[in-house]
Design a protein around this motif. Structure first.
Motif, PDB file in Angstrom:
ATOM      1  N   MET A  95       0.829  -1.206   0.000  1.00  0.00           N
ATOM      2  CA  MET A  95       0.000   0.000   0.000  1.00  0.00           C
ATOM      3  C   MET A  95       0.865   1.258   0.000  1.00  0.00           C
ATOM      4  O   MET A  95       0.561   2.236  -0.669  1.00  0.00           O
ATOM      5  CB  MET A  95      -0.929  -0.018   1.218  1.00  0.00           C
ATOM      6  CG  MET A  95      -1.969  -1.130   1.175  1.00  0.00           C
ATOM      7  SD  MET A  95      -2.967  -1.223   2.694  1.00  0.00           S
ATOM      8  CE  MET A  95      -3.856   0.321   2.589  1.00  0.00           C
ATOM      9  N   LEU A  96       1.967   1.215   0.760  1.00  0.00           N
ATOM     10  CA  LEU A  96       2.880   2.351   0.777  1.00  0.00           C
ATOM     11  C   LEU A  96       3.505   2.576  -0.589  1.00  0.00           C
ATOM     12  O   LEU A  96       3.666   3.709  -1.053  1.00  0.00           O
ATOM     13  CB  LEU A  96       3.972   2.106   1.825  1.00  0.00           C
ATOM     14  CG  LEU A  96       5.059   3.182   1.969  1.00  0.00           C
ATOM     15  CD1 LEU A  96       4.443   4.505   2.432  1.00  0.00           C
ATOM     16  CD2 LEU A  96       6.122   2.723   2.967  1.00  0.00           C
ATOM     17  N   MET A  97       3.817   1.499  -1.281  1.00  0.00           N
ATOM     18  CA  MET A  97       4.440   1.593  -2.589  1.00  0.00           C
ATOM     19  C   MET A  97       3.448   2.102  -3.632  1.00  0.00           C
ATOM     20  O   MET A  97       3.804   2.852  -4.549  1.00  0.00           O
ATOM     21  CB  MET A  97       4.972   0.226  -3.004  1.00  0.00           C
ATOM     22  CG  MET A  97       5.638   0.178  -4.358  1.00  0.00           C
ATOM     23  SD  MET A  97       6.167  -1.494  -4.774  1.00  0.00           S
ATOM     24  CE  MET A  97       4.593  -2.328  -4.895  1.00  0.00           C
ATOM     25  N   LEU A  98       2.186   1.727  -3.513  1.00  0.00           N
ATOM     26  CA  LEU A  98       1.207   2.027  -4.542  1.00  0.00           C
ATOM     27  C   LEU A  98       0.464   3.343  -4.305  1.00  0.00           C
ATOM     28  O   LEU A  98      -0.158   3.861  -5.227  1.00  0.00           O
ATOM     29  CB  LEU A  98       0.172   0.886  -4.626  1.00  0.00           C
ATOM     30  CG  LEU A  98       0.716  -0.481  -5.048  1.00  0.00           C
ATOM     31  CD1 LEU A  98      -0.354  -1.542  -4.891  1.00  0.00           C
ATOM     32  CD2 LEU A  98       1.228  -0.435  -6.473  1.00  0.00           C
ATOM     33  N   TRP A  99       0.519   3.873  -3.097  1.00  0.00           N
ATOM     34  CA  TRP A  99      -0.287   5.052  -2.802  1.00  0.00           C
ATOM     35  C   TRP A  99       0.319   6.304  -3.416  1.00  0.00           C
ATOM     36  O   TRP A  99       1.544   6.492  -3.432  1.00  0.00           O
ATOM     37  CB  TRP A  99      -0.401   5.256  -1.288  1.00  0.00           C
ATOM     38  CG  TRP A  99      -1.222   6.471  -0.965  1.00  0.00           C
ATOM     39  CD1 TRP A  99      -2.574   6.570  -0.903  1.00  0.00           C
ATOM     40  CD2 TRP A  99      -0.715   7.783  -0.679  1.00  0.00           C
ATOM     41  NE1 TRP A  99      -2.950   7.846  -0.594  1.00  0.00           N
ATOM     42  CE2 TRP A  99      -1.830   8.623  -0.449  1.00  0.00           C
ATOM     43  CE3 TRP A  99       0.570   8.324  -0.604  1.00  0.00           C
ATOM     44  CZ2 TRP A  99      -1.702   9.967  -0.145  1.00  0.00           C
ATOM     45  CZ3 TRP A  99       0.704   9.666  -0.305  1.00  0.00           C
ATOM     46  CH2 TRP A  99      -0.415  10.467  -0.068  1.00  0.00           C
ATOM     47  N   SER A 100      -0.543   7.147  -3.931  1.00  0.00           N
ATOM     48  CA  SER A 100      -0.140   8.479  -4.393  1.00  0.00           C
ATOM     49  C   SER A 100      -1.373   9.366  -4.348  1.00  0.00           C
ATOM     50  O   SER A 100      -2.502   8.896  -4.553  1.00  0.00           O
ATOM     51  CB  SER A 100       0.433   8.427  -5.811  1.00  0.00           C
ATOM     52  OG  SER A 100      -0.563   8.069  -6.742  1.00  0.00           O
ATOM     53  N   PRO A 101      -1.195  10.675  -4.087  1.00  0.00           N
ATOM     54  CA  PRO A 101      -2.367  11.564  -4.003  1.00  0.00           C
ATOM     55  C   PRO A 101      -3.175  11.599  -5.293  1.00  0.00           C
ATOM     56  O   PRO A 101      -4.396  11.756  -5.256  1.00  0.00           O
ATOM     57  CB  PRO A 101      -1.731  12.927  -3.702  1.00  0.00           C
ATOM     58  CG  PRO A 101      -0.394  12.623  -3.121  1.00  0.00           C
ATOM     59  CD  PRO A 101       0.055  11.364  -3.786  1.00  0.00           C
ATOM     60  N   GLU A 102      -2.509  11.428  -6.441  1.00  0.00           N
ATOM     61  CA  GLU A 102      -3.219  11.503  -7.712  1.00  0.00           C
ATOM     62  C   GLU A 102      -4.099  10.282  -7.952  1.00  0.00           C
ATOM     63  O   GLU A 102      -5.206  10.384  -8.481  1.00  0.00           O
ATOM     64  CB  GLU A 102      -2.228  11.649  -8.870  1.00  0.00           C
ATOM     65  CG  GLU A 102      -1.413  12.935  -8.855  1.00  0.00           C
ATOM     66  CD  GLU A 102      -0.225  12.821  -7.917  1.00  0.00           C
ATOM     67  OE1 GLU A 102       0.059  11.693  -7.455  1.00  0.00           O
ATOM     68  OE2 GLU A 102       0.408  13.871  -7.629  1.00  0.00           O
ATOM     69  N   LEU A 103      -3.601   9.092  -7.551  1.00  0.00           N
ATOM     70  CA  LEU A 103      -4.331   7.857  -7.824  1.00  0.00           C
ATOM     71  C   LEU A 103      -5.372   7.524  -6.765  1.00  0.00           C
ATOM     72  O   LEU A 103      -6.273   6.738  -7.014  1.00  0.00           O
ATOM     73  CB  LEU A 103      -3.340   6.692  -7.943  1.00  0.00           C
ATOM     74  CG  LEU A 103      -2.338   6.787  -9.097  1.00  0.00           C
ATOM     75  CD1 LEU A 103      -1.375   5.599  -9.056  1.00  0.00           C
ATOM     76  CD2 LEU A 103      -3.053   6.841 -10.434  1.00  0.00           C
ATOM     77  N   GLY A 104      -5.245   8.105  -5.579  1.00  0.00           N
ATOM     78  CA  GLY A 104      -6.209   7.828  -4.525  1.00  0.00           C
ATOM     79  C   GLY A 104      -5.931   6.520  -3.828  1.00  0.00           C
ATOM     80  O   GLY A 104      -4.900   6.368  -3.166  1.00  0.00           O
ATOM     81  N   LEU A 105      -6.832   5.552  -3.953  1.00  0.00           N
ATOM     82  CA  LEU A 105      -6.682   4.276  -3.255  1.00  0.00           C
ATOM     83  C   LEU A 105      -5.382   3.583  -3.653  1.00  0.00           C
ATOM     84  O   LEU A 105      -4.983   3.631  -4.822  1.00  0.00           O
ATOM     85  CB  LEU A 105      -7.870   3.362  -3.576  1.00  0.00           C
ATOM     86  CG  LEU A 105      -9.231   3.767  -2.994  1.00  0.00           C
ATOM     87  CD1 LEU A 105     -10.311   2.819  -3.491  1.00  0.00           C
ATOM     88  CD2 LEU A 105      -9.182   3.766  -1.468  1.00  0.00           C
ATOM     89  N   PRO A 106      -4.710   2.947  -2.693  1.00  0.00           N
ATOM     90  CA  PRO A 106      -3.444   2.254  -2.994  1.00  0.00           C
ATOM     91  C   PRO A 106      -3.676   0.941  -3.732  1.00  0.00           C
ATOM     92  O   PRO A 106      -3.561  -0.148  -3.166  1.00  0.00           O
ATOM     93  CB  PRO A 106      -2.831   2.034  -1.608  1.00  0.00           C
ATOM     94  CG  PRO A 106      -4.002   1.961  -0.690  1.00  0.00           C
ATOM     95  CD  PRO A 106      -5.039   2.882  -1.257  1.00  0.00           C
ATOM     96  N   LEU A 107      -4.029   1.039  -5.002  1.00  0.00           N
ATOM     97  CA  LEU A 107      -4.260  -0.120  -5.839  1.00  0.00           C
ATOM     98  C   LEU A 107      -3.255  -0.131  -6.985  1.00  0.00           C
ATOM     99  O   LEU A 107      -2.680   0.914  -7.318  1.00  0.00           O
ATOM    100  CB  LEU A 107      -5.692  -0.099  -6.411  1.00  0.00           C
ATOM    101  CG  LEU A 107      -6.835  -0.180  -5.392  1.00  0.00           C
ATOM    102  CD1 LEU A 107      -8.171  -0.008  -6.096  1.00  0.00           C
ATOM    103  CD2 LEU A 107      -6.801  -1.509  -4.648  1.00  0.00           C
ATOM    104  N   PRO A 108      -2.995  -1.284  -7.593  1.00  0.00           N
ATOM    105  CA  PRO A 108      -2.119  -1.307  -8.769  1.00  0.00           C
ATOM    106  C   PRO A 108      -2.569  -0.310  -9.827  1.00  0.00           C
ATOM    107  O   PRO A 108      -3.767  -0.145 -10.078  1.00  0.00           O
ATOM    108  CB  PRO A 108      -2.245  -2.760  -9.257  1.00  0.00           C
ATOM    109  CG  PRO A 108      -2.552  -3.539  -8.023  1.00  0.00           C
ATOM    110  CD  PRO A 108      -3.420  -2.652  -7.192  1.00  0.00           C
ATOM    111  N   ALA A 109      -1.601   0.339 -10.448  1.00  0.00           N
ATOM    112  CA  ALA A 109      -1.906   1.465 -11.330  1.00  0.00           C
ATOM    113  C   ALA A 109      -2.329   1.025 -12.726  1.00  0.00           C
ATOM    114  O   ALA A 109      -3.005   1.789 -13.421  1.00  0.00           O
ATOM    115  CB  ALA A 109      -0.694   2.390 -11.424  1.00  0.00           C
TER     116      ALA A 109
END
Length: 325
Positions: A161-175
């Motif tokens: 979740m830490l690796m996948l989270w970003s303010p632009e993408l929202g939920l920490p899910l695979p991009a």
């Protein structure tokens, strides 16, 4: 008297070599998996799609195993068909089918994700497999699930979740689909390992080559089924003789390397404690990071390294806890 001294002096050396060689086998196997993504990308550059490349490599691996180990494989299949094992023929075939399905999804997801995605992120999502192993082992092997196991699984998931989270993408899910493929491959890999362990316990007389062949046969079947969902441009396929020869040689070499590498890792895992083997396998992440940086220039950012640290720490804690048990 002198003979006894010489014999005593050789015993530590023999003991040391018996521990060193299996550890080196696992280390070499992890190193191969850390760079295997690059020749797969070379096949993709020749116009062979990710799914087709994975299917061809799995087919080459099966053919290599069938040629080299045909005696042991045919004897194992005869023993299953004659119903002379501890499990019934139906149960043994069902276990083989489940192992083939898990192995097929693992191979297709891993190959497709590393070809089409950012390799390091896909590999880290793939390495969440220890978290899924906890639950599959509880479900299929009836291993006790305690608070330490749950905490370790949650630490691995927190790293993802830490690796996948970003303010632009929202939920920490695979991009993207490639990262989803890496995540699915990691889940299937955990299931594959648990099923392989259950098969080795329930059918200990069957050779390890049968499990390896079953996994890659699943890669062929799942790959063929997945090709229908991935458009293939006939114009891009390497039909020109020089390029076609190069693609065939690369595919055959990859199949042989994967078959031998699997045998090498099996040799090491059978002779090294499970907790130590898990620590050695973490070297694959280091090799992957170095190979990605050297060959493609992709450099993981701070979030990727932070998430990777959580996943590695979770694996280390899992190995330490199982050693204490």
């Amino acid at each position: 008297m002198n003979l006894n001294v010489k014999g005593e002096g050789r015993l530590p050396l023999l003991s040391h070599s018996r521990q060193t060689l299996p550890a080196l086998a696992i280390l070499l196997g992890a190193s191969v998996w850390g760079v295997i993504w690059y020749p797969l990308r070379l096949l993709a550059a020749l116009g062979i799609s990710g799914t087709l490349a994975g299917t061809l490599v799995s087919l080459a691996t099966c053919l290599f195993l069938a040629v080299v180990f045909w005696r042991s494989l045919s004897a194992a299949l005869r023993s299953i068909w004659s119903n002379s094992l501890a499990l019934s023929r139906y149960d043994a075939c069902l276990l083989l089918a489940a192992l083939a399905l898990a192995g097929g999804v693992t191979n297709v997801g891993f190959v497709w994700g590393t070809i089409h995605g950012q390799v390091m992120r896909v590999m880290l999502l793939f390495y969440l497999s220890p978290a899924w192993t906890v639950f599959f082992a509880h479900w299929l092997l009836h291993e006790r699930l305690n608070l330490a196991d749950i905490a370790i699984a949650l630490l691995s998931l927190a790293g993802a979740m830490l690796m996948l989270w970003s303010p632009e993408l929202g939920l920490p899910l695979p991009a993207d689909l490639a990262e989803w493929a890496g995540l699915l491959a990691g889940i299937s890999f955990a299931l594959q390992n648990v099923l392989s362990r259950r098969m080795s316990h329930a059918l200990p007389t069957l050779p390890a080559q049968l499990r390896t062949a079953t996994v890659f046969a699943g890669g062929v079947l799942i790959g063929l089924a997945s090709i229908a969902f991935e458009p293939i441009s006939l114009d891009r396929l390497p039909f020109a003789p020089p390029v076609l020869t190069y693609a065939l040689l690369l595919t055959i070499c990859l199949g042989a390397v994967l078959a031998l590498n699997n045998m090498l890792v099996q040799y090491g895992i059978q002779r090294v404690a499970a907790n130590r083997a898990a620590l050695i396998m973490l070297f694959e992440i280091v090799i992957t990071a170095l190979s990605v940086w050297w060959l493609t220039g992709e450099m993981p950012g701070p979030r990727e390294w932070s998430g990777a640290s959580c996943i590695i720490v979770a694996t280390l804690l899992s190995s330490w806890i199982h050693r204490r048990r």
